[in-house]
Design an enzyme around this catalytic site. Structure first.
Site: not given
Length: 556
Positions: A207, A213, A279-280, A365, A396, A520
């Site tokens: 944004k 990153e 964001g999420r 979050e 399993h 961060k």
């Protein structure tokens, strides 16, 4: 904004008393009430949701519904949907639901109708997707795009990856998508190693166009593009040729048009969204551009329609019939009254293999908070660890813990009636064999196996206790006709509103994420110490200094 402490409500006191008096016995509950399954099953759009194997009775459900009313869930829901600034720490509206409202709707926020803007961006995305899919958008050498690489992190990666994987049968036959998120250079190295730069298009999703990153990976991708195009003789090794290549092979999802231009991307090829989209909660915004390219605008419209159908259900259904609200309230019941620390989401649909990872950000979050929206400490446990794996793979791996461990782990099981690959093993329908496991697991978790039943199978007495299943492990079963774009949208919206419901009960702001900031910030402070800045190294704690010293000694 007035926060209601849930522990002070009449409903909370009622629930406390009910929990004290409640002895879970799902066998007796079903035996004593032949209509229990029907009475505790709900529908939400295309989703068929069986709540009957949860550790509740009518009185508990009534008290949970009363709790929703006492904490003001309806008012908070309406405030969110109308654009009030319920994200108080960032002073923002929370309007991901506006992204999937149909054209022609009106929603005025701070004096502006946001819906025309939403559909203007959506139409721009659709036009771009058509160009890529039709072969009209070509790379610098005139070849159509065959691979779209989405570069983002967090919400700009988890949602698009999950939806792309979920909707693989709908993906354009010529186009594949890849996703780069981790700043570990291995991620970009592996994703790019076998690609043809002449047919590769990058979408950089950030944004602000400042995400460390994402921008690091974008620059590495740009360097890869230039190097490979020059090696192949596709472009000259000149500044002008490099600029031309970026313009043809990069687009952006961002509102920082100046930074987009500085990178070399034509601002006309930037798709924006708004600060009221977290964001999420953004896969249905321009962040989903890569998905739209993959599945096409008609399928993407169905995807948005699935979201909207669940939004409408959450906005209008009474709490006793409201599936997201009930599932959120049940999560509160388990977290706060049974002290459940985790929640498993178990899709019996291989295409949903990234769904649990997506939900980890959405739920953890959002509700991993120890402070209420008014700045006061919370008065209850909040949040739970979401996790899971698809289908029989999980059986399993970790189902042992769910069935016979000492921790109560509520589980959501998800399955589709139809599969994209109807397959036979001889005369046996493999999908039916698969679903037999889905049905069997929830039955086993609910009803278990008694010592008498184990003995009746002829098991030696010294092994009986090891083979007893106590049952009364709570599950919710969610089924749909098929994993269509609409159903994927419905599932996402369902868990968005489940998460919202829990946050309202706990009195927290589910839409900020300050907990991700400190690490961060410290990373930027520590970075110089790693690269031989001894003064910076001396400022670190003893453990960090030792770890960096080891790194320096081992790095070749």
């Amino acid at each position: 904004m007035t926060i209601v402490d849930p522990t002070t409500t009449t409903a909370w006191a009622t629930l406390t008393g009910l929990k004290t008096a409640y002895t879970p016995d799902l066998r007796a509950a079903f035996a004593g009430d032949p209509e229990r399954a029907a009475r505790f099953t709900r529908t939400c759009a295309d989703l068929y949701v069986d709540l009957s194997k949860n550790l509740v009775d009518d009185h508990i459900l009534e008290a949970l519904v009363a709790l929703a009313d006492e904490v003001g869930l309806g008012d908070r829901r309406d405030a969110m949907l109308s654009g009030e600034r319920i994200n108080v720490t960032e002073n923002r509206s929370v309007l991901h639901t506006a992204l999937r409202r149909p054209a022609g709707d009106s929603l005025v926020v701070d004096g502006t109708d946001v819906m025309p803007e939403v559909h203007e961006v959506l139409d721009k995305i659709y036009a771009f997707a058509d160009k890529v899919r039709d072969g009209e958008w070509v790379g610098v050498t005139g070849k159509p795009i065959e691979t779209v690489v989405n570069i983002g992190i967090g919400g700009s990666d988890l949602g698009p990856v999950m939806v792309y994987e979920a909707l693989k049968p709908y993906v354009h036959e010529r186009i594949q998508c890849r996703f780069i998120s981790n700043i570990d250079p291995t991620d970009s190295g592996e994703k790019l190693s076998d690609l043809d730069p002449e047919t590769t298009l990058f979408i950089v999703a950030s944004k602000t166009f400042t995400t460390l990153e994402t921008l690091t990976n974008a620059r590495m991708a740009r360097d890869w593009l230039w190097r490979r195009l020059i090696e192949q003789g596709a472009i000259e090794d000149t500044e002008e040729a490099r600029k031309g290549a970026v313009a043809k092979h990069f687009v952006a999802v961002s509102t920082a048009l100046d930074k987009v231009a500085d990178f070399g991307i034509d601002p006309a090829n930037a798709f924006g969204f708004w600060d009221w989209v977290g964001g999420r909660y953004s896969v249905d915004s321009a962040v989903g551009t890569v998905v739209c390219v993959a599945i096409g605008k008609e399928n993407f419209a169905d995807f948005l329609g699935g979201f909207h159908a669940v939004d409408e259900h959450f906005a209008t259904a009474p709490w006793a019939q409201n599936v997201p609200a009930l599932m959120g309230l049940l999560n509160v019941w388990y977290v706060n009254f049974f002290k459940a620390a985790s929640h498993a989401v178990l899709p019996y649909a291989q295409y949903l293999h990234r769904f649990a990872a997506y939900l980890q950000q959405l739920t953890m979050e959002s509700n991993g908070k120890g402070v209420r929206a008014d700045g006061e400490p919370v008065t209850t446990e909040t949040g739970e660890v979401f996790w899971g794996e698809p289908g029989t793979n999980g059986q399993h791996a970790f189902y042992q813990l769910i069935h016979q461990g000492t921790q109560l782990i509520p589980c959501d099981f998800i399955a589709m009636a139809n599969t994209a690959y109807p397959t036979k093993d001889g005369d046996a329908d493999v999908h039916e064999l698969f679903l037999a496991n889905f049905f069997a697991q929830t039955k086993a978790l609910a009803f278990g196996k008694t010592a008498e039943e184990v003995r009746a199978e002829g098991v030696a007495e010294e092994l009986v206790s090891a083979k007893v299943f106590e049952g009364n492990r709570p599950t919710t079963s969610i089924m749909a006709p098929a994993l269509t774009p609409s159903v994927v949208g419905q599932l996402i919206a369902l868990y968005e509103h489940i998460t919202f419901t829990q946050g309202v009960v706990w009195g927290i702001d589910s839409f900020d994420q300050w907990g991700v900031e400190l690490g961060k910030q410290l990373a930027m402070q520590i970075a110089p110490a790693i690269s031989k800045d001894d003064a910076a190294l001396e400022q670190q704690d003893g453990s960090t200094r030792g770890l960096i010293a080891y790194y320096r000694s081992q790095r070749s």
